[in-house]
Design a protein around this motif. Structure first.
Motif, PDB file in Angstrom:
ATOM      1  N   GLY A  26     -29.126 -13.554  36.005  1.00  0.00           N
ATOM      2  CA  GLY A  26     -29.000 -14.335  34.777  1.00  0.00           C
ATOM      3  C   GLY A  26     -29.766 -15.635  34.834  1.00  0.00           C
ATOM      4  O   GLY A  26     -30.430 -16.021  33.870  1.00  0.00           O
ATOM      5  N   ASP A  34     -36.001 -16.343  28.612  1.00  0.00           N
ATOM      6  CA  ASP A  34     -35.379 -15.341  27.752  1.00  0.00           C
ATOM      7  C   ASP A  34     -34.241 -15.957  26.934  1.00  0.00           C
ATOM      8  O   ASP A  34     -33.711 -17.015  27.252  1.00  0.00           O
ATOM      9  CB  ASP A  34     -34.807 -14.191  28.594  1.00  0.00           C
ATOM     10  CG  ASP A  34     -35.895 -13.303  29.175  1.00  0.00           C
ATOM     11  OD1 ASP A  34     -37.047 -13.408  28.714  1.00  0.00           O
ATOM     12  OD2 ASP A  34     -35.594 -12.508  30.078  1.00  0.00           O
ATOM     13  N   HIS A  35     -33.881 -15.261  25.878  1.00  0.00           N
ATOM     14  CA  HIS A  35     -32.757 -15.651  25.042  1.00  0.00           C
ATOM     15  C   HIS A  35     -31.482 -15.557  25.886  1.00  0.00           C
ATOM     16  O   HIS A  35     -31.373 -14.690  26.749  1.00  0.00           O
ATOM     17  CB  HIS A  35     -32.688 -14.691  23.836  1.00  0.00           C
ATOM     18  CG  HIS A  35     -31.743 -15.148  22.788  1.00  0.00           C
ATOM     19  ND1 HIS A  35     -30.427 -14.784  22.788  1.00  0.00           N
ATOM     20  CD2 HIS A  35     -31.929 -15.938  21.693  1.00  0.00           C
ATOM     21  CE1 HIS A  35     -29.833 -15.330  21.739  1.00  0.00           C
ATOM     22  NE2 HIS A  35     -30.730 -16.036  21.057  1.00  0.00           N
ATOM     23  N   PRO A  36     -30.497 -16.439  25.658  1.00  0.00           N
ATOM     24  CA  PRO A  36     -29.263 -16.395  26.459  1.00  0.00           C
ATOM     25  C   PRO A  36     -28.540 -15.046  26.430  1.00  0.00           C
ATOM     26  O   PRO A  36     -27.952 -14.634  27.428  1.00  0.00           O
ATOM     27  CB  PRO A  36     -28.402 -17.496  25.842  1.00  0.00           C
ATOM     28  CG  PRO A  36     -29.383 -18.471  25.298  1.00  0.00           C
ATOM     29  CD  PRO A  36     -30.537 -17.637  24.815  1.00  0.00           C
ATOM     30  N   ALA A  37     -28.591 -14.356  25.286  1.00  0.00           N
ATOM     31  CA  ALA A  37     -27.941 -13.050  25.223  1.00  0.00           C
ATOM     32  C   ALA A  37     -28.625 -12.048  26.158  1.00  0.00           C
ATOM     33  O   ALA A  37     -27.959 -11.223  26.795  1.00  0.00           O
ATOM     34  CB  ALA A  37     -27.962 -12.516  23.791  1.00  0.00           C
ATOM     35  N   THR A  38     -29.934 -12.138  26.253  1.00  0.00           N
ATOM     36  CA  THR A  38     -30.670 -11.273  27.176  1.00  0.00           C
ATOM     37  C   THR A  38     -30.334 -11.615  28.614  1.00  0.00           C
ATOM     38  O   THR A  38     -30.191 -10.728  29.459  1.00  0.00           O
ATOM     39  CB  THR A  38     -32.185 -11.423  26.940  1.00  0.00           C
ATOM     40  OG1 THR A  38     -32.469 -11.168  25.573  1.00  0.00           O
ATOM     41  CG2 THR A  38     -32.974 -10.475  27.806  1.00  0.00           C
ATOM     42  N   ILE A  40     -27.505 -12.870  29.722  1.00  0.00           N
ATOM     43  CA  ILE A  40     -26.165 -12.358  29.996  1.00  0.00           C
ATOM     44  C   ILE A  40     -26.215 -10.855  30.250  1.00  0.00           C
ATOM     45  O   ILE A  40     -25.579 -10.339  31.169  1.00  0.00           O
ATOM     46  CB  ILE A  40     -25.208 -12.694  28.832  1.00  0.00           C
ATOM     47  CG1 ILE A  40     -24.969 -14.195  28.786  1.00  0.00           C
ATOM     48  CG2 ILE A  40     -23.894 -11.939  28.960  1.00  0.00           C
ATOM     49  CD1 ILE A  40     -24.239 -14.661  27.551  1.00  0.00           C
ATOM     50  N   SER A  41     -27.001 -10.163  29.441  1.00  0.00           N
ATOM     51  CA  SER A  41     -27.137  -8.719  29.614  1.00  0.00           C
ATOM     52  C   SER A  41     -27.763  -8.374  30.962  1.00  0.00           C
ATOM     53  O   SER A  41     -27.293  -7.473  31.664  1.00  0.00           O
ATOM     54  CB  SER A  41     -27.989  -8.148  28.478  1.00  0.00           C
ATOM     55  OG  SER A  41     -28.214  -6.788  28.663  1.00  0.00           O
ATOM     56  N   GLU A  42     -28.806  -9.084  31.339  1.00  0.00           N
ATOM     57  CA  GLU A  42     -29.453  -8.822  32.624  1.00  0.00           C
ATOM     58  C   GLU A  42     -28.532  -9.172  33.788  1.00  0.00           C
ATOM     59  O   GLU A  42     -28.527  -8.493  34.809  1.00  0.00           O
ATOM     60  CB  GLU A  42     -30.769  -9.584  32.722  1.00  0.00           C
ATOM     61  CG  GLU A  42     -31.841  -8.994  31.837  1.00  0.00           C
ATOM     62  CD  GLU A  42     -33.208  -9.594  32.117  1.00  0.00           C
ATOM     63  OE1 GLU A  42     -33.398 -10.208  33.181  1.00  0.00           O
ATOM     64  OE2 GLU A  42     -34.077  -9.428  31.252  1.00  0.00           O
TER      65      GLU A  42
END
Length: 64
Positions: A26, A34-38, A40-42
């Motif tokens: 993260g 990257d976008h924060p949602a990306t 979190i996903s990673e």
């Protein structure tokens, strides 16, 4: 130590290792821009992958 306590210890080690890898994934995603949602996903994928890999390694070595 009983067998269940030893198993629990190794599962805990696997989860802690997965947590460290997930946090690092993260942070690296955020540093990459990257976008924060990306991120979190990673991080979640890094956690799941590392935990599964460590558990499979322990199982292959017949530790758990």
């Amino acid at each position: 130590m009983s067998d269940n306590k030893v198993r629990l210890l190794f599962v805990t080690i696997a989860v802690l290792g997965g947590t460290i890898v997930g946090i690092l994934a993260g942070v690296l995603a955020i540093m990459r821009g990257d976008h924060p949602a990306t991120a979190i996903s990673e991080g979640g994928m890094g956690f799941a992958g590392a935990t599964a890999l460590i558990l499979l390694l322990f199982k292959h070595l017949r530790v758990i």
